[in-house]
Design a protein around this motif. Structure first.
Motif, PDB file in Angstrom:
ATOM      1  N   UNK A 195       0.827  -1.196   0.000  1.00 20.88           N
ATOM      2  CA  UNK A 195       0.000   0.000   0.000  1.00 20.88           C
ATOM      3  C   UNK A 195       0.861   1.246   0.000  1.00 20.88           C
ATOM      4  N   UNK A 196       0.313   2.378   0.461  1.00 20.00           N
ATOM      5  CA  UNK A 196       1.068   3.632   0.430  1.00 20.00           C
ATOM      6  C   UNK A 196       2.248   3.592   1.386  1.00 20.00           C
ATOM      7  N   UNK A 197       3.350   4.215   0.959  1.00 23.80           N
ATOM      8  CA  UNK A 197       4.554   4.324   1.779  1.00 23.80           C
ATOM      9  C   UNK A 197       4.761   5.786   2.133  1.00 23.80           C
ATOM     10  N   UNK A 198       4.752   6.082   3.434  1.00 22.73           N
ATOM     11  CA  UNK A 198       4.972   7.441   3.902  1.00 22.73           C
ATOM     12  C   UNK A 198       6.376   7.573   4.471  1.00 22.73           C
ATOM     13  N   UNK A 215       3.402  -1.343  -3.701  1.00 26.78           N
ATOM     14  CA  UNK A 215       3.869  -0.291  -2.798  1.00 26.78           C
ATOM     15  C   UNK A 215       4.084   0.983  -3.608  1.00 26.78           C
ATOM     16  N   UNK A 216       3.782   2.137  -2.996  1.00 24.03           N
ATOM     17  CA  UNK A 216       4.023   3.388  -3.712  1.00 24.03           C
ATOM     18  C   UNK A 216       4.287   4.518  -2.722  1.00 24.03           C
ATOM     19  N   UNK A 217       5.207   5.408  -3.115  1.00 27.38           N
ATOM     20  CA  UNK A 217       5.517   6.585  -2.316  1.00 27.38           C
ATOM     21  C   UNK A 217       4.317   7.527  -2.331  1.00 27.38           C
ATOM     22  N   UNK A 218       3.895   7.964  -1.140  1.00 30.32           N
ATOM     23  CA  UNK A 218       2.614   8.665  -1.009  1.00 30.32           C
ATOM     24  C   UNK A 218       2.758  10.053  -0.402  1.00 30.32           C
ATOM     25  N   UNK A 223       6.114  15.707   3.981  1.00 26.10           N
ATOM     26  CA  UNK A 223       5.072  14.901   4.606  1.00 26.10           C
ATOM     27  C   UNK A 223       3.683  15.154   4.070  1.00 26.10           C
ATOM     28  N   UNK A 224       3.538  15.993   3.047  1.00 24.55           N
ATOM     29  CA  UNK A 224       2.224  16.220   2.456  1.00 24.55           C
ATOM     30  C   UNK A 224       1.780  14.968   1.714  1.00 24.55           C
ATOM     31  N   UNK A 225       0.574  14.503   1.975  1.00 20.43           N
ATOM     32  CA  UNK A 225       0.125  13.223   1.438  1.00 20.43           C
ATOM     33  C   UNK A 225      -0.375  13.362   0.011  1.00 20.43           C
ATOM     34  N   UNK A 226      -0.425  12.230  -0.683  1.00 18.56           N
ATOM     35  CA  UNK A 226      -0.946  12.176  -2.041  1.00 18.56           C
ATOM     36  C   UNK A 226      -0.033  12.750  -3.095  1.00 18.56           C
ATOM     37  N   UNK A 251       6.849   1.217  -6.340  1.00 18.13           N
ATOM     38  CA  UNK A 251       6.953   2.460  -7.100  1.00 18.13           C
ATOM     39  C   UNK A 251       7.744   3.463  -6.261  1.00 18.13           C
ATOM     40  N   UNK A 252       9.027   3.613  -6.606  1.00 19.70           N
ATOM     41  CA  UNK A 252       9.896   4.480  -5.830  1.00 19.70           C
ATOM     42  C   UNK A 252      11.332   4.318  -6.265  1.00 19.70           C
TER      43      UNK A 252
END
Length: 399
Positions: A195-198, A215-218, A223-226, A251-252
């Protein structure tokens, strides 16, 4: 258009199945697909809307007629230790043209092809310690690239190359050696959740492990999301090993900070740069601003110490936005690279990895649009390298 963050692009044309040789019991092998510019068009910032054409018109990203002719690259990978049959069929209603129309490259592999009797073709792939990495090309799917001397043209000019429109590459990979699989425990391994990677989700343990999943950089660096395509994984200084399970799709991009004598990237997963813009500059909010220092690499280390060795065994990287690997700092680094694949390198300056002093590289497949085999140092060895070359620069670059 780009796919959704938690999805992967599946081939619109091909289905691939694998059976133990002669058993006729076939199992699906997922077929990935990548397209030029990753469905985003010519954009300048990762947050720009797809096809908003914000990239300066004077910037040549290496892509011209490819999107208009539908050029794409598909690939499928499996692990094996016995002879297998690989069955290829179409899912879009097109015909393959039969076994007689198939070319397998490298031709030196001399793999046997036969008709499957249902419109499919079947390729016998013998068991091999080094595996096989080959393209499957169909006579009714070839496109003749023509040039007027400076640009590709759709008519006139001279034929300068012939390639599949719908490329298909098969990676038949041997199982990893025990030495290429880290000994993972709860104490030494940070196991990612799909899922999303913060920011910081990769922890600071010795091993970072990606199980099967997406997986994807989010987030961006603040730290702003999306914010897709606005960050990469800056590993903790304790992390020296990144391991991808088969079926992991990340994805990163990966940046090491370890001073360990040996650091690693292993496993048969995928590391994809598809969310990044061309020449994404990590010091400029990942916008398309070229810098030989700060434009993003898929594998990066900017503070080496003397005597470090990087081992890269098994991963596939897809859709790199710039040079695919650079390690900076002390010049005493070396690499051990094998069974490593690079696909969908449509952008300019998507080189092969740097090959440092006393490095050993073997059994690799690199699709590149710049220097492929970068021999800048002494004592390096490269063997059994299959190169699929786009228009830019040489296959062998010596510095």
């Amino acid at each position: 258009m780009p796919v959704k963050p938690g999805n992967v692009r599946q081939s619109h044309r091909y289905s691939v199945e694998v059976s133990q040789a002669g058993a006729n019991t076939f199992y699906d092998s997922f077929v990935y697909e990548a397209i030029p510019r990753n469905g985003n068009g010519r954009i300048y910032a990762p947050t720009d809307a797809p096809y908003s054409n914000t990239l300066n018109a004077t910037v040549d990203d290496g892509i011209s007629i490819e999107p208009s002719i539908g050029l794409n690259m598909a690939w499928s990978q499996f692990e094996y230790s016995h002879d297998v049959d690989v069955r290829i069929t179409t899912i879009d209603g097109s015909t393959l043209g039969g076994a007689g129309s198939v070319s397998i490259r490298p031709t030196a592999d001399n793999l046997a092809v036969r008709d499957g009797g249902d419109g499919s073709v079947i390729i016998r792939v013998p068991a091999a310690t080094n595996g096989y990495r080959f393209s499957v090309e169909f006579a009714n799917d070839l496109y003749s690239f023509r040039s007027n001397g400076s640009d590709y043209v759709t008519s006139g000019g001279s034929v300068v190359g012939v390639e599949p429109t719908n490329a298909l590459v098969i990676f038949a990979s041997p199982f990893l050696a025990a030495s290429d699989v880290p000994s993972m425990t709860a104490a030494n391994t940070h196991t990612k959740t799909p899922g999303p990677t913060n920011n910081g989700d990769w922890g600071n343990k010795s091993i970072l492990y990606f199980p099967p999943g997406m997986y994807y950089m989010n987030q961006d660096q603040s730290g702003n999301s999306g914010k897709l395509g606005s960050n990469h994984m800056r590993l903790g200084s304790n992390t020296y090993w990144v391991h991808f399970a088969p079926g992991a799709y990340v994805k990163g991009a990966i940046e090491y900070f370890t001073t360990a004598a040996n650091f690693y990237a292993t496993g048969h997963g995928v590391l994809s740069g598809e969310n990044y813009v061309y020449q994404a500059n990590a010091a400029e909010d990942y916008m398309a601003i070229k810098s030989d220092t700060t434009s993003l690499r898929m594998w990066w280390h900017d503070n080496l110490v003397s005597g470090q060795t990087w081992t890269c065994q098994g991963p596939t990287i897809a859709a790199p936005p710039f040079n695919t690997m650079d390690f900076n700092g002390n010049s005493g680094v070396s690499s051990r690279i094998s069974n490593y694949k690079q696909v969908s390198a449509f952008f300019f300056q998507t080189d092969g990895p740097e090959i440092y002093t006393n490095s050993i590289v073997h059994d690799v497949f690199w699709h590149v649009n710049d220097d492929a085999i970068k021999i800048y140092y002494s004592g390096a060895s490269v063997s059994r390298a299959t190169i699929w070359k786009c228009l830019n620069d040489p296959i062998i670059q010596m510095g």
